[in-house]
Design a protein around this motif. Sequence first.
Motif: not given
Length: 461
Positions: A107-116, A143-155
Amino acid sequence: MTGSLEPLWPAPTATDPVDAVVTVPGSKSATNRALVLAALADQPGFVRRPLRSRDSLLMADGLRAMGIGVEDTLNSSSGVSGGGDAWRVLPAPLNGPARVDVGNAGTVMRFLPPLAALATGPVHFDGDPRSHERPLGGVITALRGLGARIEDDGRGALPLTVHGTGGLVGGSVTVDASSSSQFVSALLLSGPRYQQGVEVRHVAAGSARGGADAGGARVGTVPSLPHIRMTVEMLRAAGARVDAPEDGGEPDVWRVAPGALLGRDLVVEPDLSNAAPFLAAALVTGGTVLIRDWPRHTSQPGDQLRELLTRMGGSCAFTEDGLRFTGSGSVHGLDADLHEVGELTPVIAAVAALADSPSRLSGIAHLRVHETDRLAALANELNGLGGDVTETADGLVIKPRPLHGGVFHTYEDHRLATAAAVIGLAVPGVQVENVGTTAKTLPDFPGLWSDLLDPTSTVKD
């Protein structure tokens, strides 16, 4: 298999039928959803009787890291029934830079990035080594499709950084939620704060919805749908406008309109999934357990324990105090599709290993990417005690055999530990590795379990 420096815990063996009243701590699923919704509200709110476990404390700490006030309080000034222990949540502008430790909490790893994505500044997420292996790509891509910028090095997995800009446009997005219903809930929870709200459409990649692969495993469907229904109900209670398939809407499509959320005074229900080992104890020992405050109407998946364990030989009835479950002295196998209630599988499998006839548990291929590969772990550990468990493409076949004592490894998975405790009731000499992992959702499980079996310390009817 994971090792632990913690001493092995000797699982108690029952010498008599249990007869106990048990108070189960609050629901993890409801607690963590309530915290997110309270953080996004327009006014302060209370989350009463929350689960205080590793997962929920990580959620509270993650919100604090981004600027939300989460205060401990014992104040029941509102007069709401069920006051006492509570978190008071004080919404505030979300800010970075921040660092969030997700542990191994889905829940934490999935619910908080959309809030962040609503924060101003970068928010970095990381967690336990196992968290790096758990599916997260669906949330990241959406989230990227909704306009967010996320760095995950392609993982497509942790660790990652969300670069918040203070808001998110939102809109329509497609996500493959075949591996976790949390992908859908994650987007819906923050959806009211997106400028256009959010429309989440589940489309399974490379497979027909509801079909099966060559090995017979179900593909394409969303597992654990009751958890999405819980999300929808809690959003509506907070004032959000939500369209969902169960309301006659389009299949596999959920829509949340943009709008303000209400600060609420919410009392968290007991965690019914965490009641599983205690009900199983009544079944396995031919005893009786009453779970206090079991709700008569709930969206929790754990409510299906009433039907599942009754099929395995018990009976249950509601009382003024909660739910009373009684074992008949016999334990039967069952053929059950657990697709919607996969989290119940470990305890159901443990009971099935003690039954008088075979069981087939299906629809649970997604458990291979939970806290551990739960199907492989259950097969390994039950077979290590003399069982006959075979993995199928989407589940387990369990043929009861006489079991013997031995070490039951938990793989840092709380539900494996509670399953081992159930086996120990009927099998002397079961030693549980790292029983402390139960603190993830069930604090002081060893103490609760000892009380269950000790007539001098268990509360009686």
